[in-house]
Scaffold this motif. Structure first.
Motif, PDB file in Angstrom:
ATOM      1  N   ASN A 117       7.444  10.154  14.500  1.00 13.69           N
ATOM      2  CA  ASN A 117       8.386   9.057  14.733  1.00 13.69           C
ATOM      3  C   ASN A 117       7.658   7.894  15.379  1.00 13.69           C
ATOM      4  N   GLY A 118       7.927   6.688  14.896  1.00 16.27           N
ATOM      5  CA  GLY A 118       7.311   5.484  15.437  1.00 16.27           C
ATOM      6  C   GLY A 118       8.320   4.647  16.199  1.00 16.27           C
ATOM      7  N   LEU A 119       7.949   4.246  17.421  1.00 21.43           N
ATOM      8  CA  LEU A 119       8.785   3.354  18.217  1.00 21.43           C
ATOM      9  C   LEU A 119       8.224   1.944  18.084  1.00 21.43           C
ATOM     10  N   LEU A 142      12.685  15.599  20.248  1.00 22.09           N
ATOM     11  CA  LEU A 142      11.259  15.764  20.563  1.00 22.09           C
ATOM     12  C   LEU A 142      10.642  17.057  20.024  1.00 22.09           C
ATOM     13  N   PRO A 143      11.316  18.212  20.144  1.00 16.34           N
ATOM     14  CA  PRO A 143      10.690  19.445  19.643  1.00 16.34           C
ATOM     15  C   PRO A 143      10.419  19.440  18.137  1.00 16.34           C
ATOM     16  N   PHE A 144      11.084  18.580  17.409  1.00 11.08           N
ATOM     17  CA  PHE A 144      10.942  18.565  15.952  1.00 11.08           C
ATOM     18  C   PHE A 144       9.819  17.634  15.481  1.00 11.08           C
ATOM     19  N   TYR A 145       9.213  16.896  16.413  1.00 12.87           N
ATOM     20  CA  TYR A 145       8.167  15.938  16.040  1.00 12.87           C
ATOM     21  C   TYR A 145       6.800  16.391  16.551  1.00 12.87           C
ATOM     22  N   ASP A 146       5.790  16.119  15.746  1.00 18.91           N
ATOM     23  CA  ASP A 146       4.408  16.378  16.140  1.00 18.91           C
ATOM     24  C   ASP A 146       3.817  15.212  16.909  1.00 18.91           C
ATOM     25  N   CYS A 147       4.355  14.015  16.675  1.00 20.61           N
ATOM     26  CA  CYS A 147       3.876  12.826  17.380  1.00 20.61           C
ATOM     27  C   CYS A 147       4.990  11.787  17.443  1.00 20.61           C
ATOM     28  N   CYS A 148       5.135  11.166  18.624  1.00 20.31           N
ATOM     29  CA  CYS A 148       6.051  10.041  18.803  1.00 20.31           C
ATOM     30  C   CYS A 148       5.223   8.892  19.378  1.00 20.31           C
ATOM     31  N   ASN A 168       0.244  14.650  24.972  1.00 15.43           N
ATOM     32  CA  ASN A 168      -0.450  15.118  23.766  1.00 15.43           C
ATOM     33  C   ASN A 168       0.345  14.863  22.490  1.00 15.43           C
ATOM     34  N   LYS A 169       1.599  14.387  22.645  1.00 17.45           N
ATOM     35  CA  LYS A 169       2.415  14.049  21.474  1.00 17.45           C
ATOM     36  C   LYS A 169       2.579  12.552  21.309  1.00 17.45           C
ATOM     37  N   TYR A 368      -2.657  10.443  10.724  1.00 15.15           N
ATOM     38  CA  TYR A 368      -2.272  11.361   9.648  1.00 15.15           C
ATOM     39  C   TYR A 368      -3.312  12.476   9.497  1.00 15.15           C
ATOM     40  N   ASP A 369      -4.581  12.094   9.479  1.00 15.96           N
ATOM     41  CA  ASP A 369      -5.659  13.078   9.311  1.00 15.96           C
ATOM     42  C   ASP A 369      -5.626  14.128  10.416  1.00 15.96           C
TER      43      ASP A 369
END
Length: 387
Positions: A117-119, A142-148, A168-169, A368-369
């Motif tokens: 998710n991007g803010l 939050l638990p459903f995202y790998d990165c915010c 770390n997220k 992404y990588d």
């Protein structure tokens, strides 16, 4: 849009509320067009719909979908997205802002391995991020995202302290500007005569941009310096109200309100300086475009604006919702052509060093990588434990 290209590159599905003219949307399209096709494929899913702005996607093989979400909870949209993701089988779901944050569970159930998710800014109706229901939704997701990630240091800090995104997220991914397109040379659109000094701004005309304060500042300045003119470029729900405000203040003859335009780069070259009156901002892409065009920027000291505009170097910072302070800062540039040139030149150099488009695209590809590799290693580890 044409069908997806026949290659095995991972597919990124970008989930956005609506694909229309705007800063977030422009940068999304730029990343899609510029990211190497052999590295990632792309599809864009609009929760509501899209406009002719979608034609700016020039990369072959990018599919475009509209889910026609209805106002409110619209549980059917979650089901429709799940079905679509099951068919597309993307490697990454990349959602943007609050309007799309709630769809990560549907992606997880559809088997999408990586979710981001991007803010890029807070909700227009909650520019300071104080809505408890909205913030609770962000925390629940939050638990459903790998990165915010966030696009400014101010937003990054808010994400961590208010929403509770783990370090770390989270990540800072700064905006980038096409400095070849936005530059001081080339054709210019100038609505007013050469004897005038034009203060300009570009952006959607809505509450968070607070164009009403900019117009009030202009009224104060115009009374002192009748040669100044104001250009406010952009469409939006408050355009008619702004036109009425200019008329009531007796400055309609000195204010240009053309609505949304597609020739922004040429329009910027017709300005003498740029003004940003927002009450909240992430990383202001319009200010970066103005700086790349060689313009000094007078902006409000909110959000990510001080990260972009160096006070006394590339422009000036003033308190939000303070027309007198903005008028005074603008007057300094109106009366000093040498200062306009000095700060405009410094702004162009700052964009080239810190906000170039190539660096932005590379940063997103690197994210992404890293997430794909992490997920791959996690799956290998889980499989070995089972065996």
């Amino acid at each position: 849009m044409t069908a997806q290209a026949n290659n095995t590159a991972p597919l990124v599905v970008h989930l956005i509320y609506r694909l229309d003219f705007g800063g977030l949307e422009t940068l999304l399209v730029e990343r899609i067009n510029r990211m190497p096709a052999a590295h990632y494929r792309h599809a864009v899913v609009c929760l509501t719909d899209y406009t002719a702005f979608a034609d700016k996607i020039t990369k072959p093989g990018v599919e475009l979908f509209a889910l026609h979400k209805q106002p409110g909870l619209s549980p059917g949209t979650h089901a429709a997205l799940w079905k679509l993701l099951r068919r597309l089988r993307p490697t990454i779901l990349h959602t943007y802002n609050l309007s799309a944050v709630e769809y990560a569970p549907a992606a997880m159930l559809a088997g999408v391995p990586v979710r981001i998710n991007g803010l890029h800014g807070r909700d227009a109706g909650d520019p300071q991020g104080r809505n408890r229901k909205h913030n609770l939704l962000r925390r629940l997701m939050l638990p459903f995202y790998d990165c915010c990630y966030a696009n400014s240091a101010d937003m990054l800090a808010w994400n961590r302290t208010v929403i509770g995104v783990a370090e770390n997220k989270s990540r800072l991914l700064a905006n980038g500007i096409d400095a070849d397109k936005f530059n001081p040379q080339g054709g210019a659109v100038r609505q007013f005569g050469p004897e005038t000094i034009v203060i300009g701004t570009v952006g959607r005309i809505q509450d968070v941009k607070d164009h009403a304060t900019l117009l009030r500042a202009f009224v104060l300045l115009h009374a002192r310096l009748p040669q100044v003119r104001l250009a406010i470029v952009g469409g939006g729900p408050l355009l008619a109200a702004l036109q009425a405000q200019a008329g009531q203040a007796g400055v309609a003859h000195a204010v240009w309100l053309p609505g949304a335009r597609t020739d922004v780069a040429d329009i910027l070259r017709g300005f003498d300086m740029f003004a940003l009156s927002s009450i909240a901002e992430g990383t202001p892409g319009s200010a970066l475009e103005a700086m790349a065009s060689g313009l000094p920027v007078v902006g409000t000291r909110v959000g990510g604006v001080p990260e972009v505009v160096a006070h006394g170097v590339t422009g000036a910072l003033v308190p939000p919702s303070d027309p007198a302070a903005m008028a005074d800062a603008l007057e300094r540039y109106v009366t000093d052509a040498a200062l306009r040139l000095e700060h405009g030149t410094a702004g162009r150099a700052r964009v080239e060093r810190h906000y170039n488009m190539a660096a932005m695209v590379a940063a997103y590809e690197s994210l992404y990588d890293a997430l794909c590799e992490h997920k791959k290693q996690f799956r290998k580890s889980a499989k070995s434990c089972v065996e």
